[in-house]
Design an enzyme around this catalytic site. Sequence first.
Site, short mmCIF file in Angstrom:
data_model
loop_
_atom_site.label_atom_id
_atom_site.label_comp_id
_atom_site.label_asym_id
_atom_site.label_seq_id
_atom_site.Cartn_x
_atom_site.Cartn_y
_atom_site.Cartn_z
N TYR A 67 11.19 -81.73 15.09
CA TYR A 67 10.37 -80.76 14.37
C TYR A 67 9.36 -80.13 15.33
O TYR A 67 8.78 -80.83 16.16
CB TYR A 67 9.60 -81.43 13.23
CG TYR A 67 10.09 -80.99 11.87
CD1 TYR A 67 10.09 -79.65 11.52
CD2 TYR A 67 10.56 -81.91 10.94
CE1 TYR A 67 10.56 -79.24 10.29
CE2 TYR A 67 11.03 -81.51 9.71
CZ TYR A 67 11.04 -80.17 9.39
OH TYR A 67 11.50 -79.76 8.17
N GLU A 69 7.11 -77.06 14.21
CA GLU A 69 6.51 -75.88 13.56
C GLU A 69 5.42 -75.29 14.44
O GLU A 69 4.63 -76.02 15.04
CB GLU A 69 5.89 -76.28 12.21
CG GLU A 69 6.91 -76.34 11.11
CD GLU A 69 6.32 -76.80 9.79
OE1 GLU A 69 5.10 -76.92 9.68
OE2 GLU A 69 7.11 -77.03 8.87
N ASP A 220 17.86 -52.52 13.49
CA ASP A 220 18.63 -53.76 13.37
C ASP A 220 19.88 -53.55 14.22
O ASP A 220 20.82 -52.86 13.81
CB ASP A 220 18.98 -53.98 11.89
CG ASP A 220 19.88 -55.18 11.68
OD1 ASP A 220 20.42 -55.72 12.67
OD2 ASP A 220 20.04 -55.58 10.50
N THR A 246 21.10 -60.43 15.22
CA THR A 246 21.66 -61.76 15.15
C THR A 246 22.11 -62.10 16.57
O THR A 246 22.18 -61.22 17.44
CB THR A 246 22.89 -61.82 14.22
OG1 THR A 246 23.79 -60.78 14.59
CG2 THR A 246 22.49 -61.65 12.77
N LYS A 249 27.12 -62.27 16.98
CA LYS A 249 28.17 -61.25 16.87
C LYS A 249 28.60 -60.86 18.28
O LYS A 249 29.16 -61.69 18.99
CB LYS A 249 27.66 -60.06 16.05
CG LYS A 249 27.28 -60.46 14.61
CD LYS A 249 26.90 -59.26 13.76
CE LYS A 249 26.65 -59.64 12.33
NZ LYS A 249 25.25 -60.05 12.06
N ARG A 255 24.87 -69.00 15.71
CA ARG A 255 24.41 -68.25 14.53
C ARG A 255 22.89 -68.27 14.50
O ARG A 255 22.29 -69.35 14.56
CB ARG A 255 24.93 -68.90 13.25
CG ARG A 255 26.39 -68.86 13.09
CD ARG A 255 26.77 -69.16 11.66
NE ARG A 255 26.66 -67.94 10.89
CZ ARG A 255 27.63 -67.03 10.80
NH1 ARG A 255 28.76 -67.20 11.45
NH2 ARG A 255 27.47 -65.95 10.08
N1 DSN Z 1 26.00 -58.30 9.05
C1 DSN Z 1 26.98 -58.72 8.07
C2 DSN Z 1 28.33 -58.41 8.57
O1 DSN Z 1 28.39 -57.41 9.24
O2 DSN Z 1 29.34 -59.06 8.29
C3 DSN Z 1 26.73 -60.08 7.66
O3 DSN Z 1 25.43 -60.19 7.18
#
Ligand code: DSN
Length: 422
Positions: A67, A69, A220, A246, A249, A255
């Site tokens: 932990y 925080e 984003d 993220t 990808k 993740r």
């Molecule tokens: N960003 C989405 C996708 O493209 O599959 C998942 O949240």
Amino acid sequence: MFNKEGKDNSTYNVDNFEFIKKTSPIVGGLIEKEYNRQKNNVELIASENYCSEAVLAACGSCLSWKYAEGYPYVREMGNKGRYYGGTEFVDELEEYCVQQWKKVFNTDYHVNVQPHSGSQANFAGYKAILEPGDTILSLSLDNGGHLTHGSPVNFSGKLYDMHFYDVDERGFIDMEDVRKKAHELHPKLIMTGASAYSRIIDFKAFSEIAKEVDAYFMVDMAHIAGLIAAGVHPSPFGYADIITTTTHKTLRGPRGGLIFAKPELAKKVDSAVFPYAQGGPLEHIIAGKAVAAEEAQKPEFKEYQKKVVENCAALADEFLKLGYKIVTGGTDNHVFLLDLKGYAFSGKELQARCDENGITLNKNAVPGDPRSPMQTSGVRIGTAPMTTRGFGPEDFREVARRIDVIIKELIKEKEEEAKEEK
Ligand code: DSN
């Protein structure tokens, strides 16, 4: 890592289900099934990828037990801003992770590596600069945006006053519409980024419009972050106030999420992540993010991203040659939408039929879609995962031909069903 023939060349125990089965035959058995599904299928989901074994090992490490925080770099708070003892090594790790991501994007933006996901990153990004009820101008989900960009069923649509710019009749983001709506609405925030958009996004043009109306500008970049890191898509750094992504990808990490912010927004972003949106950071995932950031600085990462784009162009080209329609008529990145408007079957039916044939993709609405979001008139196709597994342009062209056979079977079945109904 699986190769393109479905062979597992891993040196790490990716196939650790036998060990898990000793404690839980059910969980171990399900992981085994998923392992085989992933190994044997052609993976075309545009938001998925395979991280390295080193990333996977970091995520499964003893850091999972810690932990921490707070933040490692809030010196004035004492204990470096953490609420727990024993954080000396995770402090160093988290600081290292932050520095590595600055190098990946060659930026002096503030970096927060704690968001558990892209959605959490967007939640905190909005919180840092907006009050509930503030106006956001964004790309809607049905035109390629993300759920967290203002969908009425998501927190974003419920907390904020959402308005959307359009895509033109070809499916390109309509910058004139962005400017017109920005001047009409005077939003507090202009947002861009997409989950299903196949063309270059003009971040400079967006930032100019945001300046004209005194709005914040947020990007984003989750889908295209790897392309941006490799210089095969223009960068939003220097233009956007806040950038979220993220890490799993095109970045090919674990993740999770990241937030980048102009230095003057650093404190607001940090407190929006912790303590507002999240509790303890996942230090094992932060370790995976740090390993991924190191990998993203290697020359082979740049080569990989170039191949992702070249492969996507080849796949789209083969569909066009076979007579299909693609939203915007092609692709500049890792993804495109096959436009199935006018066909007797839905995106959902094609997705199911592809699943039966060992090809994994997902149904997706297309601009002007007459079908519901659960049915859709399109499918989304991406090349990042299979490029990781070694597919080249010819392999992707063959995939298009396999999907063409599946579509022709569906067309025939629908025609036969229609005849029987008469
Ligand atoms: N960003 C989405 C996708 O493209 O599959 C998942 O949240």
